[in-house]
Design a protein around this motif. Structure first.
Motif, PDB file in Angstrom:
ATOM      1  N   ASP A   1     -27.690 -11.535 -13.182  1.00 36.13           N
ATOM      2  CA  ASP A   1     -28.265 -12.857 -12.969  1.00 36.13           C
ATOM      3  C   ASP A   1     -27.712 -13.903 -13.933  1.00 36.13           C
ATOM      4  O   ASP A   1     -28.219 -15.016 -13.997  1.00 36.13           O
ATOM      5  N   ALA A   2     -26.668 -13.564 -14.683  1.00 35.76           N
ATOM      6  CA  ALA A   2     -26.041 -14.539 -15.590  1.00 35.76           C
ATOM      7  C   ALA A   2     -25.244 -15.560 -14.781  1.00 35.76           C
ATOM      8  O   ALA A   2     -24.794 -15.282 -13.667  1.00 35.76           O
ATOM      9  N   THR A   3     -25.104 -16.746 -15.339  1.00 38.34           N
ATOM     10  CA  THR A   3     -24.316 -17.799 -14.700  1.00 38.34           C
ATOM     11  C   THR A   3     -23.292 -18.331 -15.695  1.00 38.34           C
ATOM     12  O   THR A   3     -23.386 -18.066 -16.896  1.00 38.34           O
ATOM     13  N   ILE A   4     -22.347 -19.087 -15.180  1.00 35.41           N
ATOM     14  CA  ILE A   4     -21.303 -19.682 -16.020  1.00 35.41           C
ATOM     15  C   ILE A   4     -21.230 -21.166 -15.723  1.00 35.41           C
ATOM     16  O   ILE A   4     -21.252 -21.581 -14.557  1.00 35.41           O
ATOM     17  N   THR A   5     -21.146 -21.961 -16.781  1.00 35.27           N
ATOM     18  CA  THR A   5     -21.005 -23.403 -16.647  1.00 35.27           C
ATOM     19  C   THR A   5     -19.633 -23.806 -17.158  1.00 35.27           C
ATOM     20  O   THR A   5     -19.266 -23.467 -18.288  1.00 35.27           O
ATOM     21  N   ASN A   6     -18.891 -24.509 -16.321  1.00 38.41           N
ATOM     22  CA  ASN A   6     -17.580 -25.053 -16.710  1.00 38.41           C
ATOM     23  C   ASN A   6     -17.697 -26.560 -16.878  1.00 38.41           C
ATOM     24  O   ASN A   6     -18.532 -27.199 -16.243  1.00 38.41           O
ATOM     25  N   TYR A   7     -16.827 -27.121 -17.688  1.00 35.01           N
ATOM     26  CA  TYR A   7     -16.826 -28.569 -17.901  1.00 35.01           C
ATOM     27  C   TYR A   7     -15.506 -29.180 -17.452  1.00 35.01           C
ATOM     28  O   TYR A   7     -15.065 -30.192 -17.974  1.00 35.01           O
TER      29      TYR A   7
ATOM     30  N   TRP B   1     -13.519 -30.674 -23.698  1.00 32.45           N
ATOM     31  CA  TRP B   1     -14.515 -29.767 -23.132  1.00 32.45           C
ATOM     32  C   TRP B   1     -14.004 -28.986 -21.936  1.00 32.45           C
ATOM     33  O   TRP B   1     -14.634 -28.030 -21.511  1.00 32.45           O
ATOM     34  N   ARG B   2     -12.858 -29.338 -21.413  1.00 28.34           N
ATOM     35  CA  ARG B   2     -12.319 -28.544 -20.304  1.00 28.34           C
ATOM     36  C   ARG B   2     -11.892 -27.158 -20.774  1.00 28.34           C
ATOM     37  O   ARG B   2     -11.682 -26.263 -19.970  1.00 28.34           O
ATOM     38  N   TYR B   3     -11.756 -26.974 -22.095  1.00 30.60           N
ATOM     39  CA  TYR B   3     -11.402 -25.668 -22.649  1.00 30.60           C
ATOM     40  C   TYR B   3     -12.628 -24.837 -23.024  1.00 30.60           C
ATOM     41  O   TYR B   3     -12.496 -23.717 -23.484  1.00 30.60           O
ATOM     42  N   TYR B   4     -13.798 -25.373 -22.835  1.00 28.93           N
ATOM     43  CA  TYR B   4     -15.038 -24.676 -23.166  1.00 28.93           C
ATOM     44  C   TYR B   4     -15.744 -24.241 -21.887  1.00 28.93           C
ATOM     45  O   TYR B   4     -15.693 -24.938 -20.878  1.00 28.93           O
ATOM     46  N   TRP B   5     -16.408 -23.126 -21.953  1.00 26.65           N
ATOM     47  CA  TRP B   5     -17.267 -22.694 -20.869  1.00 26.65           C
ATOM     48  C   TRP B   5     -18.441 -21.926 -21.455  1.00 26.65           C
ATOM     49  O   TRP B   5     -18.358 -21.391 -22.552  1.00 26.65           O
TER      50      TRP B   5
ATOM     51  N   VAL C   1     -15.695 -19.723 -25.613  1.00 25.73           N
ATOM     52  CA  VAL C   1     -16.893 -19.322 -24.882  1.00 25.73           C
ATOM     53  C   VAL C   1     -18.121 -19.602 -25.745  1.00 25.73           C
ATOM     54  O   VAL C   1     -18.144 -19.284 -26.926  1.00 25.73           O
ATOM     55  N   ILE C   2     -19.124 -20.188 -25.130  1.00 27.70           N
ATOM     56  CA  ILE C   2     -20.416 -20.410 -25.769  1.00 27.70           C
ATOM     57  C   ILE C   2     -21.430 -19.567 -25.006  1.00 27.70           C
ATOM     58  O   ILE C   2     -21.425 -19.550 -23.773  1.00 27.70           O
ATOM     59  N   PHE C   3     -22.302 -18.870 -25.724  1.00 23.27           N
ATOM     60  CA  PHE C   3     -23.320 -18.035 -25.090  1.00 23.27           C
ATOM     61  C   PHE C   3     -24.672 -18.695 -25.280  1.00 23.27           C
ATOM     62  O   PHE C   3     -25.056 -19.030 -26.412  1.00 23.27           O
TER      63      PHE C   3
END
Length: 196
Positions: free
Chosen positions: A112-118, A138-142, A187-189
């Motif tokens: 049920d985890a999700t991923i957010t891209n910028y 921020w395009r290099y962060y997710w 990656v940010i958790f």
């Protein structure tokens, strides 16, 4: 029908016809027993081919795949955990897209985890008031969003006074994702995310 009985019948059917041949001869029964045991052992070995069902060959598979790696401590692994990690290492088709990481998270216990891209969220003068304030970096962060209640520990009355009020995180999944992520990304958790 029992497999030993099937082999007894098959071995008996191979005998020539006539009164001199007895289908209950001890040597024939022992041959049928040996064949049935061999048959069952081959079935066991067929299950050993699949990393999701392996028992005897798991150490060999792990050695070939370089497991356990730095993401897993050897003493904390159950057989199921080892099988899942081995399966994800052998059978997961690689990639650097969202689906690949979601699949990896699901295999490791976070379906049920999700991923957010910028990628497309750069704020410009034409952006609406509700848009996020992200610049081009921020395009290099997710962000990996782990749902609420997963791996969050609150301080209790029995904890010492220098304990944290709240702890969160799962070093294991963080290590796996950071090993798999593209080298130019960060990656940010987030733990305890309800809707992301």
């Amino acid at each position: 029908m029992d497999i030993e009985k099937q082999y007894q019948r098959m071995v008996g059917n191979l005998l020539p016809y006539g009164p001199a041949w007895d289908k209950t001869e001890p040597i024939l029964l022992s041959l049928a027993l040996t064949l049935s045991k061999t048959h069952l052992r081959v079935d066991d070995l067929m299950r050993e081919i699949d990393p999701r069902t392996t028992n005897e060959l798991i150490d060999r598979y792990e050695q070939i795949c370089g497991l356990p790696d730095s993401c897993y401590s050897e003493e904390s692994q159950t057989l199921t955990t080892r099988r899942n990690r081995l399966d994800s290492k052998l059978n997961l088709a690689g990639g650097i897209n969202k689906d690949f990481y979601l699949q990896t998270l699901a295999i490791n216990g976070y379906p049920d985890a999700t991923i957010t891209n910028y990628n497309n969220d750069v704020f410009t003068c034409e952006s609406s008031c509700e848009d996020y304030l992200y610049d081009e970096e921020w395009r290099y962060y997710w962000v990996v969003n782990i749902p609420a209640g997963r791996h969050i520990t609150e301080m209790t009355c029995e904890d010492s006074c220098n304990s944290y009020l709240r702890k969160w995180g799962n070093k294991q999944i963080e290590c796996i994702i950071e090993k798999l992520c593209a080298s130019h990304t960060y990656v940010i958790f987030k733990y305890g995310v309800i809707n992301a």
